[in-house]
Design a protein around this motif. Structure first.
Motif, PDB file in Angstrom:
ATOM      1  N   THR A  81      24.667  69.883 102.763  1.00  8.83           N
ATOM      2  CA  THR A  81      23.426  70.662 102.776  1.00  8.83           C
ATOM      3  C   THR A  81      23.513  71.805 103.783  1.00  8.83           C
ATOM      4  O   THR A  81      23.112  72.937 103.499  1.00  8.83           O
ATOM      5  N   ASP A  82      24.074  71.507 104.947  1.00  7.41           N
ATOM      6  CA  ASP A  82      24.237  72.562 105.962  1.00  7.41           C
ATOM      7  C   ASP A  82      25.134  73.681 105.436  1.00  7.41           C
ATOM      8  O   ASP A  82      24.848  74.868 105.643  1.00  7.41           O
ATOM      9  N   ALA A  83      26.228  73.288 104.755  1.00  4.64           N
ATOM     10  CA  ALA A  83      27.164  74.301 104.248  1.00  4.64           C
ATOM     11  C   ALA A  83      26.478  75.144 103.175  1.00  4.64           C
ATOM     12  O   ALA A  83      26.598  76.379 103.157  1.00  4.64           O
ATOM     13  N   PHE A  84      25.732  74.476 102.302  1.00  2.00           N
ATOM     14  CA  PHE A  84      25.067  75.150 101.183  1.00  2.00           C
ATOM     15  C   PHE A  84      23.964  76.083 101.679  1.00  2.00           C
ATOM     16  O   PHE A  84      23.895  77.260 101.281  1.00  2.00           O
ATOM     17  N   GLU A  85      23.132  75.575 102.566  1.00  2.00           N
ATOM     18  CA  GLU A  85      22.030  76.414 103.070  1.00  2.00           C
ATOM     19  C   GLU A  85      22.552  77.469 104.055  1.00  2.00           C
ATOM     20  O   GLU A  85      21.986  78.564 104.161  1.00  2.00           O
ATOM     21  N   GLY A  86      23.637  77.145 104.728  1.00  2.00           N
ATOM     22  CA  GLY A  86      24.281  78.143 105.590  1.00  2.00           C
ATOM     23  C   GLY A  86      24.800  79.306 104.758  1.00  2.00           C
ATOM     24  O   GLY A  86      24.711  80.475 105.161  1.00  2.00           O
ATOM     25  N   ALA A  87      25.332  78.973 103.585  1.00  3.54           N
ATOM     26  CA  ALA A  87      25.834  80.024 102.689  1.00  3.54           C
ATOM     27  C   ALA A  87      24.683  80.902 102.212  1.00  3.54           C
ATOM     28  O   ALA A  87      24.815  82.121 102.088  1.00  3.54           O
ATOM     29  N   ARG A  88      23.537  80.298 101.981  1.00  2.00           N
ATOM     30  CA  ARG A  88      22.365  81.082 101.550  1.00  2.00           C
ATOM     31  C   ARG A  88      21.944  82.050 102.664  1.00  2.00           C
ATOM     32  O   ARG A  88      21.616  83.210 102.389  1.00  2.00           O
ATOM     33  N   ASN A 294      25.910  74.723  92.394  1.00  2.00           N
ATOM     34  CA  ASN A 294      27.339  74.988  92.586  1.00  2.00           C
ATOM     35  C   ASN A 294      27.596  75.117  94.092  1.00  2.00           C
ATOM     36  O   ASN A 294      27.664  76.211  94.644  1.00  2.00           O
ATOM     37  N   ILE A 295      27.709  73.966  94.752  1.00  2.00           N
ATOM     38  CA  ILE A 295      27.768  73.942  96.217  1.00  2.00           C
ATOM     39  C   ILE A 295      29.055  74.608  96.721  1.00  2.00           C
ATOM     40  O   ILE A 295      29.025  75.489  97.588  1.00  2.00           O
ATOM     41  N   ALA A 296      30.178  74.206  96.131  1.00  2.00           N
ATOM     42  CA  ALA A 296      31.458  74.786  96.565  1.00  2.00           C
ATOM     43  C   ALA A 296      31.497  76.282  96.275  1.00  2.00           C
ATOM     44  O   ALA A 296      32.095  77.053  97.039  1.00  2.00           O
ATOM     45  N   GLY A 297      30.853  76.683  95.178  1.00  2.00           N
ATOM     46  CA  GLY A 297      30.795  78.110  94.845  1.00  2.00           C
ATOM     47  C   GLY A 297      30.037  78.891  95.908  1.00  2.00           C
ATOM     48  O   GLY A 297      30.445  79.986  96.316  1.00  2.00           O
ATOM     49  N   ALA A 298      28.925  78.304  96.375  1.00  2.00           N
ATOM     50  CA  ALA A 298      28.135  78.968  97.417  1.00  2.00           C
ATOM     51  C   ALA A 298      28.949  79.083  98.701  1.00  2.00           C
ATOM     52  O   ALA A 298      28.958  80.132  99.367  1.00  2.00           O
TER      53      ALA A 298
END
Lengths: 423, 154
Positions: A81-88, A294-298
């Motif tokens: 979640t941190d990685a995904f929202e960090g990417a956002r 697409n978590i890895a994509g983000a």
């Protein structure tokens, strides 16, 4: 930040300070051989290649952080979640907005535009309303509006193309009226390379009381974007054109627009309370993100933005324009070759579209491929552009940060083989 | 891997000759069937026209635009259709499709392909096979339509 719509100074061979040889080492695929020759990849407007840093971010995510987002109590879910929202947040910073809630993940530009057409269009566009597009649009910024028009009875109107491959903007004023709900235009033409003056167009659109959607699929790759100074109300772009992976992109829109829009797809993630016959929606941005994303994509897209920032994103356009100027100079010496788009390289991103008198675009592409040179041949998903200039297809060379002047020469030299077969 | 020899075998003189001077181009009157086929990814286009009587193709004409392979193939195809029965035309389509997919053909069967034999090199260029088959796609649709409508004049 330098918006892509501002024309930089005239390009010269040494205008960019990109260390291209060093950058090339970051892209493993550029050491590939194709048909016994070193690869010359000139199909960047279709998709760019990916640097090691992006590949490692994706595999690193799967190797050590992978879990579903927003639903686990466990450690890995927190990391994912941190990685995904960090990417956002990374995308929000790239777009010059402080509010990551304004960034909606999509599969790419196409889905982002379909989201707006379906959700905003469904709620705001009715019979007799008008949507203004241009003859330069990629099918992804045309067909979703055709579908909306068929559903609602709205009417599509078109800014025409001038002979030099720019928008005939003197016609825009008479297309705009109180019936105009939206103007949807590309920032950079994928088939002509033309950079559109979005900033000036935005003022005209807003004065008419309409909203402006900018298709940034080609624009975001070449220079940093600041959505506020660009004047866009909606901005759609894709990761894969800018060193990121395929299958990930984003829609940006102002918070109040997104809050007033109904959901696009239903499912997990996008809800708050679910009952038998009704549900309530999650807050932004999750309202528009049904299902496992697409978590890895983000993560890969954020790594691509970091990479471009490290390289000097604002340098890329100038480097491409130097390559385009070089290519146009070489191609202008080829007999029977006709180029499309603005004659001034500073009005283009890194695209050169052309036809040859004797050889069809496919034949050009096959012959170049036999020399290890990848170009695109066809209508480039812009059939209105082909029709406007009276050709069934063009060959297109498109450049990016890792292309060199030597590659431009190899490409231009290889056109001699086309002439020897078809001349 | 594609080398220059293979490139030369792709662009044989006979192919370039049909491309530059296509045979049987134009309208057909009377016309039993007209079929248009497009290759949407690349913009190749073929319009095939057949005049059919007593189960035999009397005349074949085409219009179109596109790459050398698509236009030469349809030009060569029309040369073989005149006087062919519907069954023979279908067999020709099957035989040429097999050739494009790299299936070995007996020498005698190859001979029946006429100038189309020059396109044998296309089978080494997978992305170009659809170009060579565009005219034959139109032919199959045209044959279906003739048979469905009973317009074969049999």
């Amino acid at each position: 930040m330098e918006p892509v719509s501002s024309a930089p100074d005239a390009p010269a061979r040494d205008a960019s300070s990109l260390d291209v040889e060093r950058l090339r080492a970051d892209f493993p695929i550029l050491s590939e051989e194709v048909n016994g020759e070193p690869l010359v990849y000139l199909d960047n407007a279709a998709t760019s290649q990916k640097p090691r840093q992006v590949l490692e971010a994706i595999s690193g995510y799967y190797a050590s952080d992978n879990a579903n987002v927003h639903r686990g109590i466990h450690e890995l879910s927190r990391r994912a979640t941190d990685a995904f929202e960090g990417a956002r947040q990374r995308v929000a910073r790239f777009l010059g907005t402080e509010d990551p809630g304004e960034v909606i993940w999509t599969r790419g530009t196409t889905e982002a535009i379909n989201l707006v057409a379906s959700s905003w269009g469904g709620a705001n566009v009715g019979e007799g309303d008008e949507i203004v597009l241009s003859d330069m649009e990629h099918h992804s910024n045309l067909v979703p509006w055709q579908l909306l028009a068929a559903r609602t009875g709205a009417r599509l109107r078109f800014v025409e193309l001038a002979d030099d491959g720019t928008l005939a903007l003197e016609g825009l004023a008479e297309l705009l009226s109180e019936r105009t709900k939206l103007v949807a235009l590309t920032q950079v033409s994928n088939s002509l390379g033309t950079i559109n003056p979005i900033r000036e167009i935005a003022d005209q659109v807003h004065d008419a009381g309409a909203l402006l959607l900018v298709d940034g699929a080609q624009g975001a790759a070449h220079a940093p974007v600041d959505v506020a100074s660009l004047g866009a109300d909606f901005y759609a772009f894709s990761g894969h054109k800018m060193c990121g992976p395929t299958g990930i992109g984003a829609l940006w829109a102002r918070r109040e627009l997104l809050e007033a829009m109904p959901p696009y797809q239903g499912g997990g993630e996008m809800i708050s309370l679910v009952e038998r016959h009704a549900s309530t929606w999650a807050d932004l941005p999750h309202k528009f993100e049904a299902g496992t994303p697409n978590i890895a994509g983000a993560v890969g897209m954020a790594a691509a933005l970091d990479y471009l920032e490290g390289v000097g994103h604002h340098q890329i356009l100038r480097h491409e324009q130097a390559l385009v100027a070089h290519a146009m100079e070489r191609l202008s010496q080829v007999e029977g070759l006709r180029m499309f788009g603005p004659a001034d390289p500073t009005r283009r991103a890194g695209v050169v579209s052309f036809v040859m008198e004797e050889a069809h675009a496919h034949d050009i592409a096959t012959i170049l491929d036999s020399k290890g040179i990848a170009v695109r041949a066809g209508h480039h998903c812009t059939q209105l552009v082909m029709k406007r200039y009276g050709v069934p297809a063009t060959a297109r060379a498109s450049f990016y940060l890792y292309n060199t002047h030597e590659e431009v020469d190899r490409f231009a030299d290889a056109l001699g083989r086309v002439q020897s077969i078809f001349g | 891997m594609v080398d220059d020899v293979q490139l030369s075998s792709l662009y044989q003189q006979l192919i370039l000759e049909h491309y530059r001077s296509p045979r049987n181009r134009g309208e057909l009157d009377p016309c039993s069937v007209e079929v248009e086929r497009l290759n949407p990814t690349c913009g190749d286009q073929v319009v095939l026209r057949l005049q059919v009587g007593d189960g035999v193709i009397r005349e074949a004409r085409f219009d179109g635009e596109g790459c050398s392979i698509s236009q030469a193939a349809v030009s060569m195809m029309t040369c073989l259709l005149e006087g062919a029965t519907l069954e023979e035309a279908r067999a020709l389509a099957d035989r040429f499709t097999a050739l494009m997919h790299g299936k070995e053909e007996r020498r005698q069967e190859l001979r029946q392909l006429g100038d189309l034999r020059a396109l044998q090199g296309v089978s080494r260029f997978p992305v170009r096979i659809k170009c060579a088959l565009l005219g034959f796609e139109a032919l199959r649709v045209a044959l279906d339509q003739v048979e469905e409508s009973g317009a074969s004049g049999a």
